[in-house]
Design an enzyme around this catalytic site. Structure first.
Site, mmCIF file in Angstrom:
data_model
loop_
_atom_site.group_PDB
_atom_site.id
_atom_site.type_symbol
_atom_site.label_atom_id
_atom_site.label_comp_id
_atom_site.label_asym_id
_atom_site.label_seq_id
_atom_site.Cartn_x
_atom_site.Cartn_y
_atom_site.Cartn_z
ATOM 1 N N CYS A 49 0.855 -1.186 0.000
ATOM 2 C CA CYS A 49 0.000 0.000 0.000
ATOM 3 C C CYS A 49 0.895 1.241 0.000
ATOM 4 O O CYS A 49 1.805 1.355 0.818
ATOM 5 C CB CYS A 49 -0.892 -0.009 1.235
ATOM 6 S SG CYS A 49 -1.897 1.482 1.412
ATOM 7 N N CYS A 52 0.382 3.118 3.595
ATOM 8 C CA CYS A 52 0.895 2.647 4.882
ATOM 9 C C CYS A 52 1.974 1.572 4.782
ATOM 10 O O CYS A 52 2.547 1.192 5.795
ATOM 11 C CB CYS A 52 -0.258 2.133 5.739
ATOM 12 S SG CYS A 52 -0.978 0.580 5.147
ATOM 13 N N CYS A 98 -7.235 -1.057 1.421
ATOM 14 C CA CYS A 98 -6.199 -1.598 2.288
ATOM 15 C C CYS A 98 -6.827 -1.809 3.666
ATOM 16 O O CYS A 98 -7.401 -0.878 4.242
ATOM 17 C CB CYS A 98 -5.028 -0.620 2.375
ATOM 18 S SG CYS A 98 -3.779 -1.100 3.595
ATOM 19 N N CYS A 101 -5.041 0.666 6.433
ATOM 20 C CA CYS A 101 -5.246 2.123 6.497
ATOM 21 C C CYS A 101 -6.547 2.590 5.840
ATOM 22 O O CYS A 101 -6.877 3.773 5.908
ATOM 23 C CB CYS A 101 -4.060 2.867 5.889
ATOM 24 S SG CYS A 101 -3.946 2.775 4.083
ATOM 25 N N CYS A 121 -8.715 -5.433 -9.616
ATOM 26 C CA CYS A 121 -8.328 -4.379 -10.554
ATOM 27 C C CYS A 121 -7.861 -3.186 -9.716
ATOM 28 O O CYS A 121 -8.664 -2.548 -9.034
ATOM 29 C CB CYS A 121 -9.538 -4.031 -11.415
ATOM 30 S SG CYS A 121 -9.201 -2.928 -12.771
#
Length: 147
Positions: A49, A52, A98, A101, A121
């Site tokens: 991510c 984070c 995510c 976060c 996607c």
């Protein structure tokens, strides 16, 4: 929707992310198709991510969907990606974020070509790529000491 464990104030997100990453991760924008840095990746590694640093996807799960966005057939671990029903744009889709976060990643569709049947996607702007070599260098090898 569960409260993410990694939280920042809006000003901190703006400082941490580029303006384009901020729009995607914090306001569920979508990058234009075929524009993403991670559409084609030739090295083995992990996609994290961009907000984070949590591990989200592996190159082992990546495939070319022909849609213009990086696509994966599964997350790196159960619970690393959260799913939420999304009714924007007048249709029912499943948004992926995510789990750590809450950053917007993209959407998952039940039309993947592998045994999972899934196509995650994902916006390249929501990701950072770490090669296997970089990952190994970042994790010091355990050394044993003799008495």
């Amino acid at each position: 929707m569960a409260t993410p464990e990694f939280q920042l104030e809006d000003a901190e997100w703006r400082e941490r992310l580029s303006p384009a990453q901020y729009k995607v991760l914090r306001h569920a924008a979508t990058e234009p198709p075929w524009s993403g840095e991670y559409l084609h990746v030739d090295e083995d590694g992990v996609f994290r991510c961009a907000g984070c640093g949590a591990e989200l996807f592996s190159t082992d799960a990546k495939f070319d969907s022909g849609t213009g966005w990086p696509s994966f057939d599964r997350a790196v671990a159960e619970g690393s990606v959260a799913e939420h029903v999304d009714h924007t744009l007048g249709m029912r889709r499943v948004e992926i974020t995510c789990a750590r976060c809450g950053g917007h990643l993209g959407h998952v569709f039940p039309d993947g070509p592998t045994e999972t049947g899934q196509r995650y996607c994902v916006n390249s702007l929501s990701l950072q790529f770490q090669t296997e070599r970089e990952e190994q260098e970042a994790t010091p090898a355990e050394t044993s000491s003799e008495s």
